[in-house]
Design a protein around this motif. Structure first.
Motif, PDB file in Angstrom:
ATOM      1  N   ASP A 101      56.931 -25.193  71.134  1.00  0.00           N
ATOM      2  CA  ASP A 101      55.565 -25.227  71.649  1.00  0.00           C
ATOM      3  C   ASP A 101      55.531 -24.641  73.053  1.00  0.00           C
ATOM      4  OD1 ASP A 101      54.785 -26.435  69.325  1.00  0.00           O
ATOM      5  OD2 ASP A 101      54.679 -28.458  70.153  1.00  0.00           O
ATOM      6  N   VAL A 102      54.680 -23.647  73.262  1.00  0.00           N
ATOM      7  CA  VAL A 102      54.558 -22.980  74.556  1.00  0.00           C
ATOM      8  C   VAL A 102      53.100 -23.032  74.992  1.00  0.00           C
ATOM      9  CG1 VAL A 102      54.969 -20.885  75.869  1.00  0.00           C
ATOM     10  CG2 VAL A 102      56.462 -21.451  73.945  1.00  0.00           C
ATOM     11  N   ASP A 103      52.871 -23.525  76.184  1.00  0.00           N
ATOM     12  CA  ASP A 103      51.512 -23.630  76.722  1.00  0.00           C
ATOM     13  C   ASP A 103      50.883 -22.240  76.822  1.00  0.00           C
ATOM     14  OD1 ASP A 103      49.274 -23.902  78.633  1.00  0.00           O
ATOM     15  OD2 ASP A 103      50.045 -25.942  78.906  1.00  0.00           O
ATOM     16  N   ARG A 104      49.660 -22.104  76.336  1.00  0.00           N
ATOM     17  CA  ARG A 104      48.992 -20.800  76.345  1.00  0.00           C
ATOM     18  C   ARG A 104      48.814 -20.270  77.760  1.00  0.00           C
ATOM     19  NH1 ARG A 104      43.000 -21.504  74.032  1.00  0.00           N
ATOM     20  NH2 ARG A 104      43.042 -19.271  74.523  1.00  0.00           N
ATOM     21  N   VAL A 105      48.653 -21.179  78.730  1.00  0.00           N
ATOM     22  CA  VAL A 105      48.478 -20.747  80.117  1.00  0.00           C
ATOM     23  C   VAL A 105      49.737 -20.042  80.619  1.00  0.00           C
ATOM     24  CG1 VAL A 105      48.143 -21.519  82.494  1.00  0.00           C
ATOM     25  CG2 VAL A 105      46.765 -22.507  80.666  1.00  0.00           C
ATOM     26  N   LEU A 106      50.913 -20.576  80.233  1.00  0.00           N
ATOM     27  CA  LEU A 106      52.162 -19.944  80.657  1.00  0.00           C
ATOM     28  C   LEU A 106      52.314 -18.559  80.048  1.00  0.00           C
ATOM     29  CD1 LEU A 106      54.637 -22.966  80.468  1.00  0.00           C
ATOM     30  CD2 LEU A 106      53.557 -21.964  82.491  1.00  0.00           C
ATOM     31  N   ILE A 107      51.842 -18.387  78.819  1.00  0.00           N
ATOM     32  CA  ILE A 107      51.890 -17.062  78.192  1.00  0.00           C
ATOM     33  C   ILE A 107      50.946 -16.105  78.903  1.00  0.00           C
ATOM     34  CG2 ILE A 107      51.433 -15.785  76.062  1.00  0.00           C
ATOM     35  CD1 ILE A 107      52.299 -18.227  74.509  1.00  0.00           C
ATOM     36  N   GLU A 108      49.753 -16.607  79.299  1.00  0.00           N
ATOM     37  CA  GLU A 108      48.800 -15.768  80.034  1.00  0.00           C
ATOM     38  C   GLU A 108      49.353 -15.388  81.402  1.00  0.00           C
ATOM     39  OE1 GLU A 108      45.293 -18.111  80.107  1.00  0.00           O
ATOM     40  OE2 GLU A 108      44.821 -17.819  77.973  1.00  0.00           O
ATOM     41  N   ARG A 109      50.108 -16.298  82.015  1.00  0.00           N
ATOM     42  CA  ARG A 109      50.674 -16.022  83.339  1.00  0.00           C
ATOM     43  C   ARG A 109      51.860 -15.060  83.278  1.00  0.00           C
ATOM     44  NH1 ARG A 109      51.117 -22.004  86.233  1.00  0.00           N
ATOM     45  NH2 ARG A 109      48.857 -22.373  86.522  1.00  0.00           N
ATOM     46  N   HIS A 110      52.764 -15.300  82.292  1.00  0.00           N
ATOM     47  CA  HIS A 110      54.042 -14.593  82.281  1.00  0.00           C
ATOM     48  C   HIS A 110      54.200 -13.621  81.112  1.00  0.00           C
ATOM     49  CE1 HIS A 110      55.161 -17.403  85.414  1.00  0.00           C
ATOM     50  NE2 HIS A 110      54.930 -18.430  84.597  1.00  0.00           N
ATOM     51  N   GLY A 111      53.211 -13.566  80.214  1.00  0.00           N
ATOM     52  CA  GLY A 111      53.305 -12.643  79.092  1.00  0.00           C
ATOM     53  C   GLY A 111      54.058 -13.241  77.910  1.00  0.00           C
ATOM     54  N   SER A 112      54.148 -12.473  76.830  1.00  0.00           N
ATOM     55  CA  SER A 112      54.777 -12.946  75.602  1.00  0.00           C
ATOM     56  C   SER A 112      56.279 -13.179  75.767  1.00  0.00           C
ATOM     57  CB  SER A 112      54.532 -11.947  74.466  1.00  0.00           C
ATOM     58  OG  SER A 112      55.062 -10.669  74.804  1.00  0.00           O
ATOM     59  N   GLY A 113      56.861 -12.579  76.798  1.00  0.00           N
ATOM     60  CA  GLY A 113      58.287 -12.768  77.036  1.00  0.00           C
ATOM     61  C   GLY A 113      58.642 -14.217  77.309  1.00  0.00           C
TER      62      GLY A 113
END
Length: 320
Positions: free
Chosen positions: A87-99
């Motif tokens: 589980d990955v927070d969507r905000v972290l993906i928006e901040r740091h990208g799909s990587g």
């Protein structure tokens, strides 16, 4: 037909799923050569040769034929599901990208691969009904024999002294000879450097070579048999630490080497179906993206002579 994870990954169309499956052999090196066969319904039944019998012999003219038959055992092995969610927070993906999601997926793969390797080596279904029974539990001494005098014994001691002893190549050669068609050796990682040092020693020498596997990793071989260590240096620690009591007793300062034949006629994995990697996507909460990894697995030793535990080895320079 048996298939390894790298072979299976080649046929996976989804690049994300393929990349995750390929991470497992990177995390546990002998998974690159460890085959799986299908166990429908999570159960695999097979027949094991136990005794040859004594009903074949020369006879006199007009003499009778000896009666009798060999013994065949009916064996049953099961599968045990291993699963995990990333589980990955969507905000972290928006901040740091799909990587960032890929990093979290790699971390879970390492955890799952380590859990599988621990069960493969030391699992005990009698102690924990959720896991498969591993090599250490399956390979036992027969009649207390660990000196090679009883070929049915699946433990062979490197040293009978209290506290064990430095790895003897002479004893290792004897241990290899007690396995039917071995094709791999699993060793404590600390011993790999000891083999390299032994190769450089004019007093020892030995048939130690190095080459690269299909994944580009350096593989150390002894007598042409590839040596695997489980996982490389990482936060996972050592798969095979020196914390065992030797055959001769003493402090728990020794480890074991496992000599095996991987294959559908030796040590083999079982699975109800190939590993599944499912991208669940954004959960209903709208907070996390989820990836699920699941594999219903077990193991079997189809030939009782296809594996041997070579015990009572200390972390010391190798001797001839």
């Amino acid at each position: 037909m048996p298939i390894t994870l790298p072979e299976y990954a080649k046929g996976v169309d989804n690049p994300v799923q393929r990349a995750i499956i390929e991470l497992f052999p990177e995390s546990v090196d002998f998974l690159s050569v460890y085959p799986f066969v299908t166990a429908p319904g999570g159960v695999y039944r097979y027949m094991e040769e136990a005794a040859l019998g004594s009903n074949v012999a020369f006879r006199a003219i007009n003499g009778t034929v000896a009666e009798g038959s060999g013994l065949v055992l009916d064996r049953t092995e099961g599968c045990y599901p291993m699963a995990g969610n990333i589980d990955v927070d969507r905000v972290l993906i928006e901040r740091h990208g799909s990587g960032h999601r890929a990093i979290k997926e790699r971390m879970l793969v390492k955890q799952k691969a380590s859990a599988w390797a621990q069960a493969f080596m030391r699992g005990d279904n009698q102690a924990n009904s959720l896991e498969m029974t591993g090599l250490r539990t399956r390979l036992r001494a027969v009649g207390g024999s660990t000196d090679g005098s009883n070929q049915d014994s699946r433990i062979f001691a490197n040293s009978s002294a209290s506290g064990g002893g430095a790895l003897s190549l002479k004893q290792l050669d004897r241990a290899i000879d007690l396995v039917d068609g071995p094709n791999a050796i699993i060793i404590p990682r600390a011993l790999r450097a000891r083999f390299a040092a032994a190769e450089r020693s004019t007093n020892i020498g030995g048939f130690v070579t190095q080459d690269k596997d299909d994944m580009g990793r350096v593989v150390t071989r002894y007598n042409r048999l590839p040596m695997y260590v489980g996982y490389e240096i990482s936060r996972l620690g050592d798969l095979m630490p020196f914390n065992e009591v030797a055959a001769g007793g003493g402090s728990a300062v020794t480890a074991s080497i496992y000599i095996v034949r991987f294959g559908d006629d030796g040590v083999c994995g079982l699975e109800t179906s190939p590993m599944k990697v499912t991208d669940i996507g954004l959960l209903e909460s709208g907070v996390h993206y989820r990836t699920n990894i699941e594999h219903d697995v077990g193991m079997a030793i189809f030939n009782p002579y296809a594996a041997l535990r070579f015990s009572s080895i200390t972390n010391a320079d190798i001797v001839a």
